[in-house]
Design a protein around this motif. Structure first.
Motif, PDB file in Angstrom:
ATOM      1  N   SER A 159       0.818  -1.218   0.000  1.00 13.51           N
ATOM      2  CA  SER A 159       0.000   0.000   0.000  1.00 13.51           C
ATOM      3  C   SER A 159       0.850   1.266   0.000  1.00 13.51           C
ATOM      4  CB  SER A 159      -0.951   0.007   1.200  1.00 13.51           C
ATOM      5  OG  SER A 159      -0.223   0.129   2.405  1.00 13.51           O
ATOM      6  N   SER A 160       2.049   1.225   0.574  1.00 14.25           N
ATOM      7  CA  SER A 160       2.872   2.436   0.619  1.00 14.25           C
ATOM      8  C   SER A 160       3.843   2.526  -0.553  1.00 14.25           C
ATOM      9  CB  SER A 160       3.637   2.519   1.941  1.00 14.25           C
ATOM     10  OG  SER A 160       4.496   1.410   2.069  1.00 14.25           O
ATOM     11  N   ILE A 161       4.429   1.422  -0.946  1.00 18.32           N
ATOM     12  CA  ILE A 161       5.409   1.428  -2.051  1.00 18.32           C
ATOM     13  C   ILE A 161       4.738   1.071  -3.367  1.00 18.32           C
ATOM     14  CG2 ILE A 161       7.544   0.387  -2.920  1.00 18.32           C
ATOM     15  CD1 ILE A 161       8.064   2.082  -0.484  1.00 18.32           C
ATOM     16  N   GLY A 162       3.841   0.117  -3.335  1.00 20.08           N
ATOM     17  CA  GLY A 162       3.156  -0.341  -4.542  1.00 20.08           C
ATOM     18  C   GLY A 162       3.439  -1.819  -4.779  1.00 20.08           C
ATOM     19  N   GLU A 163       2.598  -2.415  -5.598  1.00 26.42           N
ATOM     20  CA  GLU A 163       2.801  -3.823  -5.951  1.00 26.42           C
ATOM     21  C   GLU A 163       4.031  -3.934  -6.851  1.00 26.42           C
ATOM     22  OE1 GLU A 163       1.226  -6.692  -5.174  1.00 26.42           O
ATOM     23  OE2 GLU A 163      -0.124  -5.651  -3.804  1.00 26.42           O
ATOM     24  N   LEU A 164       4.833  -4.947  -6.606  1.00 33.97           N
ATOM     25  CA  LEU A 164       6.037  -5.164  -7.396  1.00 33.97           C
ATOM     26  C   LEU A 164       5.833  -6.321  -8.353  1.00 33.97           C
ATOM     27  CD1 LEU A 164       8.822  -4.895  -4.645  1.00 33.97           C
ATOM     28  CD2 LEU A 164       7.971  -3.109  -6.154  1.00 33.97           C
ATOM     29  N   THR A 165       6.347  -6.160  -9.548  1.00 29.56           N
ATOM     30  CA  THR A 165       6.361  -7.286 -10.477  1.00 29.56           C
ATOM     31  C   THR A 165       7.364  -8.307  -9.972  1.00 29.56           C
ATOM     32  OG1 THR A 165       8.108  -6.342 -11.860  1.00 29.56           O
ATOM     33  CG2 THR A 165       5.832  -5.721 -12.406  1.00 29.56           C
ATOM     34  N   SER A 166       7.345  -9.490 -10.539  1.00 29.53           N
ATOM     35  CA  SER A 166       8.288 -10.517 -10.091  1.00 29.53           C
ATOM     36  C   SER A 166       9.727 -10.089 -10.370  1.00 29.53           C
ATOM     37  CB  SER A 166       7.981 -11.858 -10.748  1.00 29.53           C
ATOM     38  OG  SER A 166       8.010 -11.748 -12.151  1.00 29.53           O
ATOM     39  N   PHE A 167       9.954  -9.399 -11.482  1.00 35.25           N
ATOM     40  CA  PHE A 167      11.301  -8.900 -11.777  1.00 35.25           C
ATOM     41  C   PHE A 167      11.744  -7.881 -10.733  1.00 35.25           C
ATOM     42  CE2 PHE A 167      13.999  -5.567 -13.540  1.00 35.25           C
ATOM     43  CZ  PHE A 167      15.112  -6.316 -13.902  1.00 35.25           C
ATOM     44  N   LEU A 168      10.881  -6.904 -10.429  1.00 35.20           N
ATOM     45  CA  LEU A 168      11.238  -5.880  -9.443  1.00 35.20           C
ATOM     46  C   LEU A 168      11.419  -6.463  -8.053  1.00 35.20           C
ATOM     47  CD1 LEU A 168       9.281  -2.607 -10.223  1.00 35.20           C
ATOM     48  CD2 LEU A 168      11.729  -2.931 -10.047  1.00 35.20           C
ATOM     49  N   ARG A 169      10.622  -7.459  -7.701  1.00 30.40           N
ATOM     50  CA  ARG A 169      10.782  -8.104  -6.395  1.00 30.40           C
ATOM     51  C   ARG A 169      12.145  -8.795  -6.322  1.00 30.40           C
ATOM     52  NH1 ARG A 169       6.164 -10.379  -5.870  1.00 30.40           N
ATOM     53  NH2 ARG A 169       5.404  -8.705  -4.541  1.00 30.40           N
ATOM     54  N   GLY A 170      12.509  -9.529  -7.360  1.00 29.02           N
ATOM     55  CA  GLY A 170      13.822 -10.187  -7.386  1.00 29.02           C
ATOM     56  C   GLY A 170      14.958  -9.185  -7.380  1.00 29.02           C
ATOM     57  N   PHE A 171      14.800  -8.101  -8.134  1.00 29.04           N
ATOM     58  CA  PHE A 171      15.831  -7.066  -8.167  1.00 29.04           C
ATOM     59  C   PHE A 171      15.983  -6.393  -6.806  1.00 29.04           C
ATOM     60  CE2 PHE A 171      17.135  -2.629  -8.928  1.00 29.04           C
ATOM     61  CZ  PHE A 171      18.363  -2.858  -9.520  1.00 29.04           C
ATOM     62  N   THR A 172      14.855  -6.108  -6.145  1.00 29.93           N
ATOM     63  CA  THR A 172      14.879  -5.470  -4.838  1.00 29.93           C
ATOM     64  C   THR A 172      15.579  -6.346  -3.810  1.00 29.93           C
ATOM     65  OG1 THR A 172      12.843  -4.293  -5.331  1.00 29.93           O
ATOM     66  CG2 THR A 172      13.423  -4.499  -3.019  1.00 29.93           C
ATOM     67  N   VAL A 173      15.277  -7.629  -3.836  1.00 35.17           N
ATOM     68  CA  VAL A 173      15.875  -8.554  -2.876  1.00 35.17           C
ATOM     69  C   VAL A 173      17.375  -8.706  -3.134  1.00 35.17           C
ATOM     70  CG1 VAL A 173      15.903 -10.956  -2.106  1.00 35.17           C
ATOM     71  CG2 VAL A 173      13.732  -9.771  -2.413  1.00 35.17           C
ATOM     72  N   SER A 174      17.773  -8.803  -4.389  1.00 33.52           N
ATOM     73  CA  SER A 174      19.187  -9.066  -4.708  1.00 33.52           C
ATOM     74  C   SER A 174      20.038  -7.808  -4.812  1.00 33.52           C
ATOM     75  CB  SER A 174      19.284  -9.849  -6.013  1.00 33.52           C
ATOM     76  OG  SER A 174      18.755  -9.095  -7.089  1.00 33.52           O
ATOM     77  N   LEU A 175      19.445  -6.625  -4.760  1.00 31.17           N
ATOM     78  CA  LEU A 175      20.207  -5.386  -4.921  1.00 31.17           C
ATOM     79  C   LEU A 175      21.297  -5.239  -3.871  1.00 31.17           C
ATOM     80  CD1 LEU A 175      20.568  -2.778  -6.527  1.00 31.17           C
ATOM     81  CD2 LEU A 175      18.887  -1.712  -5.019  1.00 31.17           C
ATOM     82  N   ILE A 176      21.053  -5.705  -2.668  1.00 30.44           N
ATOM     83  CA  ILE A 176      22.044  -5.587  -1.610  1.00 30.44           C
ATOM     84  C   ILE A 176      23.307  -6.377  -1.954  1.00 30.44           C
ATOM     85  CG2 ILE A 176      21.221  -7.498  -0.166  1.00 30.44           C
ATOM     86  CD1 ILE A 176      21.702  -5.626   2.262  1.00 30.44           C
ATOM     87  N   MET A 177      23.150  -7.517  -2.588  1.00 31.74           N
ATOM     88  CA  MET A 177      24.314  -8.323  -2.973  1.00 31.74           C
ATOM     89  C   MET A 177      24.992  -7.763  -4.228  1.00 31.74           C
ATOM     90  SD  MET A 177      24.767 -10.511  -0.748  1.00 31.74           S
ATOM     91  CE  MET A 177      23.834 -10.816   0.718  1.00 31.74           C
ATOM     92  N   LEU A 178      24.196  -7.219  -5.127  1.00 32.12           N
ATOM     93  CA  LEU A 178      24.777  -6.625  -6.332  1.00 32.12           C
ATOM     94  C   LEU A 178      25.672  -5.437  -5.988  1.00 32.12           C
ATOM     95  CD1 LEU A 178      21.648  -6.678  -8.672  1.00 32.12           C
ATOM     96  CD2 LEU A 178      23.683  -8.108  -8.865  1.00 32.12           C
ATOM     97  N   THR A 179      25.183  -4.554  -5.106  1.00 30.89           N
ATOM     98  CA  THR A 179      25.975  -3.379  -4.751  1.00 30.89           C
ATOM     99  C   THR A 179      27.047  -3.711  -3.720  1.00 30.89           C
ATOM    100  OG1 THR A 179      24.335  -2.737  -3.097  1.00 30.89           O
ATOM    101  CG2 THR A 179      24.141  -1.750  -5.280  1.00 30.89           C
ATOM    102  N   GLY A 180      26.899  -4.812  -2.996  1.00 29.89           N
ATOM    103  CA  GLY A 180      27.904  -5.211  -2.018  1.00 29.89           C
ATOM    104  C   GLY A 180      29.136  -5.841  -2.639  1.00 29.89           C
ATOM    105  N   ALA A 181      29.003  -6.317  -3.863  1.00 35.19           N
ATOM    106  CA  ALA A 181      30.142  -6.974  -4.515  1.00 35.19           C
ATOM    107  C   ALA A 181      31.248  -5.979  -4.857  1.00 35.19           C
ATOM    108  CB  ALA A 181      29.669  -7.691  -5.777  1.00 35.19           C
ATOM    109  N   PHE A 182      30.898  -4.796  -5.300  1.00 40.07           N
ATOM    110  CA  PHE A 182      31.910  -3.838  -5.743  1.00 40.07           C
ATOM    111  C   PHE A 182      32.865  -3.407  -4.635  1.00 40.07           C
ATOM    112  CE2 PHE A 182      33.231   0.584  -6.574  1.00 40.07           C
ATOM    113  CZ  PHE A 182      34.073   0.335  -7.640  1.00 40.07           C
TER     114      PHE A 182
END
Length: 122
Positions: free
Chosen positions: A38-61
């Protein structure tokens, strides 16, 4: 009898901050909660996966050069900076009302995690 309270060593404070921050690593279930939708909005399956994995993607660098920074400035200093960056990102996530702000906080959490996780010894 007099009791003195001493400040815990820096490594104890950093360990506590990192341990508490570990609760924010997994966000997959949060994206399914009705309040999130209700506050952020419904996420597509791609956006949900991207949101969950973003911490690892940016943590690698930062993990590539965190060891060199620790050699130069000290391991404890880099762990503390990483924990601080993680805390700022967590605050952004917690206060987010738009998906962009939530993703920015998630990315900052990843950068902070990449710094401290590379320098924590077990």
């Amino acid at each position: 009898m007099k009791f003195t309270v001493s400040r815990p060593p820096g490594y104890v404070l950093s360990a506590i901050a990192i341990s508490l921050g570990g609760f924010l690593n997994g966000v997959g279930a949060v994206t399914e909660m009705p309040f999130f939708a209700s506050s952020i909005g419904e996420l597509t399956s791609f956006l949900r996966g991207f949101t969950v994995s973003l911490i690892m993607l940016t943590g690698a660098f930062p993990s590539f050069f965190a060891g060199q920074l620790a050699d130069r400035f000290g391991r404890l200093a880099i762990v503390a900076v990483g924990a601080l960056v993680f805390a700022i990102g967590a605050a952004l996530e917690g206060g987010a009302n738009k998906l962009g702000m939530f993703l920015a906080g998630r990315a900052l959490c990843g950068i902070g995690e990449g710094l401290w996780l590379s320098n924590v010894t077990v």
